[in-house]
Scaffold this motif. Structure first.
Motif, PDB file in Angstrom:
ATOM      1  N   MET A   1       0.807  -1.264   0.098  1.00  0.00           N
ATOM      2  CA  MET A   1       0.182   0.074  -0.014  1.00  0.00           C
ATOM      3  C   MET A   1       0.687   1.010   0.012  1.00  0.00           C
ATOM      4  N   ILE A   2       1.841   1.161  -1.056  1.00  0.00           N
ATOM      5  CA  ILE A   2       2.661   2.353  -0.948  1.00  0.00           C
ATOM      6  C   ILE A   2       2.366   3.195  -2.435  1.00  0.00           C
ATOM      7  N   PRO A   3       2.033   4.402  -2.351  1.00  0.00           N
ATOM      8  CA  PRO A   3       1.715   5.200  -3.775  1.00  0.00           C
ATOM      9  C   PRO A   3       3.075   5.147  -4.528  1.00  0.00           C
TER      10      PRO A   3
ATOM     11  N   ARG B   1      -9.544  15.607   9.017  1.00  0.00           N
ATOM     12  CA  ARG B   1      -8.810  16.014   8.016  1.00  0.00           C
ATOM     13  C   ARG B   1      -9.355  16.265   6.615  1.00  0.00           C
TER      14      ARG B   1
ATOM     15  N   PHE C   1       0.387  11.717   4.472  1.00  0.00           N
ATOM     16  CA  PHE C   1       2.106  11.437   4.206  1.00  0.00           C
ATOM     17  C   PHE C   1       2.962  12.331   5.539  1.00  0.00           C
TER      18      PHE C   1
ATOM     19  N   GLU D   1      -4.819  -0.324   6.840  1.00  0.00           N
ATOM     20  CA  GLU D   1      -4.090   0.430   5.807  1.00  0.00           C
ATOM     21  C   GLU D   1      -4.954   0.774   4.855  1.00  0.00           C
TER      22      GLU D   1
ATOM     23  N   MET E   1      -4.418   6.842  -4.095  1.00  0.00           N
ATOM     24  CA  MET E   1      -3.106   6.642  -4.416  1.00  0.00           C
ATOM     25  C   MET E   1      -2.441   5.226  -3.986  1.00  0.00           C
ATOM     26  N   LYS E   2      -2.862   5.107  -2.709  1.00  0.00           N
ATOM     27  CA  LYS E   2      -2.184   3.845  -2.026  1.00  0.00           C
ATOM     28  C   LYS E   2      -2.548   2.593  -2.843  1.00  0.00           C
TER      29      LYS E   2
ATOM     30  N   ARG F   1       6.244  10.285  -0.742  1.00  0.00           N
ATOM     31  CA  ARG F   1       5.091   9.177  -0.489  1.00  0.00           C
ATOM     32  C   ARG F   1       5.002   8.205   0.764  1.00  0.00           C
TER      33      ARG F   1
ATOM     34  N   ILE G   1      -5.418  10.186  -1.082  1.00  0.00           N
ATOM     35  CA  ILE G   1      -4.824   9.160  -0.508  1.00  0.00           C
ATOM     36  C   ILE G   1      -4.811   7.919  -0.746  1.00  0.00           C
ATOM     37  N   PRO G   2      -6.228   7.321  -0.225  1.00  0.00           N
ATOM     38  CA  PRO G   2      -6.430   6.085  -0.491  1.00  0.00           C
ATOM     39  C   PRO G   2      -6.652   5.689  -1.818  1.00  0.00           C
TER      40      PRO G   2
ATOM     41  N   LEU H   1       2.060  16.341  -6.752  1.00  0.00           N
ATOM     42  CA  LEU H   1       0.908  16.974  -5.872  1.00  0.00           C
ATOM     43  C   LEU H   1       1.275  18.478  -5.196  1.00  0.00           C
TER      44      LEU H   1
ATOM     45  N   THR I   1      -3.050   7.546   6.452  1.00  0.00           N
ATOM     46  CA  THR I   1      -3.783   8.204   5.353  1.00  0.00           C
ATOM     47  C   THR I   1      -3.147   9.626   5.384  1.00  0.00           C
TER      48      THR I   1
ATOM     49  N   SER J   1      -7.679   3.064   6.017  1.00  0.00           N
ATOM     50  CA  SER J   1      -8.461   4.177   6.637  1.00  0.00           C
ATOM     51  C   SER J   1      -9.758   3.719   7.316  1.00  0.00           C
TER      52      SER J   1
ATOM     53  N   LEU K   1      -3.974  18.468  -3.554  1.00  0.00           N
ATOM     54  CA  LEU K   1      -4.121  17.590  -2.159  1.00  0.00           C
ATOM     55  C   LEU K   1      -4.730  18.489  -1.202  1.00  0.00           C
ATOM     56  N   ALA K   2      -5.755  18.215  -0.628  1.00  0.00           N
ATOM     57  CA  ALA K   2      -6.277  18.960   0.334  1.00  0.00           C
ATOM     58  C   ALA K   2      -6.234  18.181   1.874  1.00  0.00           C
ATOM     59  N   GLY K   3      -7.346  17.612   2.097  1.00  0.00           N
ATOM     60  CA  GLY K   3      -7.310  16.481   3.362  1.00  0.00           C
ATOM     61  C   GLY K   3      -6.919  15.211   2.738  1.00  0.00           C
ATOM     62  N   GLY K   4      -6.913  15.053   1.743  1.00  0.00           N
ATOM     63  CA  GLY K   4      -6.567  13.625   1.284  1.00  0.00           C
ATOM     64  C   GLY K   4      -7.323  12.427   1.488  1.00  0.00           C
ATOM     65  N   MET K   5      -8.447  12.680   2.147  1.00  0.00           N
ATOM     66  CA  MET K   5      -9.171  11.522   2.613  1.00  0.00           C
ATOM     67  C   MET K   5      -9.711  10.458   1.248  1.00  0.00           C
TER      68      MET K   5
END
Lengths: 281, 159
Positions: free
Chosen positions: A1-3, A107, B64, B42, A39-40, B21, A36-37, A49, B62, B44, A29-33
């Motif tokens: 789970m690494i972007p 977030r 960086f 992993e 991207m993961k 990242r 980010i998931p 970004l 969630t 969220s 990228l704001a809160g990323g909620m």
């Protein structure tokens, strides 16, 4: 789970941000909620970004001549808890309280959520019912778009490349208005299978204004205008809610068929309107 | 691409150069050596990685690490003092609010914000407040009891 690898900028002014995104190639990228998931899972693999976390003056919540101005990076937790929103636009606070869980609300931001435009997000129903407006700014433009013209399709908005949501504008509540947000959450994800936001104003024993926003049913949130019209012309609640979702292309998935979603939308619309009617004095 | 950043964790300053990242949870566990915050789902969902960022509970899987540049992080390791355990830690112990303990650091960090926002919550408010934290052993009743006990203890200390 690494972007996947990406470049990262953290500008410290809106001007700098607008320059960075002007080419339309960098992702905000704001809160990323949501981002980010994605991207993961590598559903999103942006090369670059631009983090809004250090841009000052974007998370204000103020009232000016009857309009609440809510900065794009105001968090769901801010919107759920700020006395000004709870007092002057309780429908929006109620909708915010239904998003994710407290860690996500701490977030996640209103600007990020609406720019992402998930078809099952909670805000669009409320923003449509509130007839909110959204201010979009780029290096060369500054315009205000009504919510109804902002949400175009699943994950698709009126934002042009190089533009950013800077503010959401909602009318402050006149006081005697009734409101409610009724959501049927997915039991695992918490996202809305359907969510219905309702506003009611009464005058002389009659409904003088009805606004109904529906999320989760189709690719984008919409206003149930026929139901609004029926309520304002004295039809019964049952007659009005029977028209909710008519003619809409409803989503269908493992959890809820299109037919079931439409049924749920009508049941939740009725509940939302019943609560709004009780609250309207 | 590497990026310099600095932050405070449990009152102690840290400065590093990391890939953008790198997730905060990985920074905390693998670079800072703080293995209290756990990696559960992993995605969220489970809340085992919850820490406080500038006083608010967040899921560190969630986020960086570079987003925490210049900010203040509190993990479960930062709660106990020389005088003893934090009231929430003590209450989870006394009320048997855990079995395997995997979810506990996250539960406690979220409960901390819950009690800051609302010092005497009802049962329903505790359940709603902890909806972002999943426990697979106990069921939630003992966790709820622990948060209530901590609320009472904290009120006594504050009074």
């Amino acid at each position: 789970m690494i972007p996947r690898e990406f470049d990262y900028e953290a500008p410290t002014s809106l001007q700098e941000t607008l320059q960075l995104i002007a080419s339309g190639e960098r992702k905000l990228l704001a809160g990323g909620m949501s981002l980010i998931p994605m991207m993961k899972l590598r559903l999103a693999t942006p090369d670059s970004l631009v983090d809004l976390g250090r841009v000052p003056g974007l998370n204000h919540i103020v009232e000016s001549s009857g309009t609440l101005q809510i900065g794009a990076t105001a968090t769901h937790h801010d919107i759920e808890t700020f006395p000004l929103i709870r007092g002057r636009c309780p429908l929006l606070a109620e909708a915010a309280s239904h998003i994710g869980d407290v860690q996500v609300r701490n977030r996640g931001t209103i600007g990020g959520s609406i720019a992402h435009a998930d078809p099952a997000a909670d805000y669009p129903a409320a923003l449509l019912a509130l007839e909110a407006q959204i201010r979009l700014v780029s290096a060369s433009s500054d315009r205000i778009v009504p919510a109804v013209e902002f949400f175009l399709d699943a994950f698709t908005t009126a934002l042009e490349p190089g533009e950013i949501v800077v503010e959401v504008l909602v009318p402050a509540e006149p006081g005697a208005e009734g409101y409610s947000y009724e959501k049927a959450p997915h039991p695992a994800s918490g996202f809305a299978i359907v969510g219905v936001a309702a506003r009611i104003q009464r005058s002389g024993g009659k409904i003088s204004l009805a606004r109904i926003g529906v999320t989760g049913l189709g690719a984008r949130a919409f206003r149930a205008m026929e139901a609004e019209r029926l309520l304002e012309s004295g039809s019964s609640l049952d007659q009005a809610v029977a028209t909710v979702g008519e003619g809409e292309d409803a989503n269908s998935d493992l959890y809820a068929s299109a037919e079931y979603r439409k049924h749920l939308a009508r049941v939740r619309a009725k509940r939302a309107l019943e609560v709004a009617l009780r609250r309207a004095s | 691409m590497q990026r310099k950043f600095s932050l405070t964790i449990n009152g102690k300053p840290y400065a590093d150069e990391v890939e953008p990242r790198l997730l905060l949870i990985h920074y905390l566990r693998e670079v800072a050596g703080l293995t209290g915050p756990h990696i559960g789902c992993e995605t969220s969902t489970c809340g085992a990685c919850t820490v406080m960022l500038d006083g608010k509970a967040v899921k560190s899987c969630t986020l960086f690490a570079v987003q925490a540049d210049g900010r203040d992080v509190l993990t479960i390791e930062g709660l106990a003092t020389d005088v003893g355990l934090d009231p929430l830690q003590e209450a989870f112990w006394n009320e048997h609010g855990l079995q395997c303990g995997f979810c506990t650091p996250g539960m406690i960090m979220t409960a901390r914000q819950l009690l800051e926002d609302n010092p005497s919550p009802t049962d329903d408010e505790i359940r709603k407040g902890l909806e972002g934290n999943v426990c697979r052993c106990t069921g939630y009743q003992h966790i709820l009891n622990a948060v209530k006990a901590a609320a009472i203890q904290m009120e006594k200390r504050g009074a």
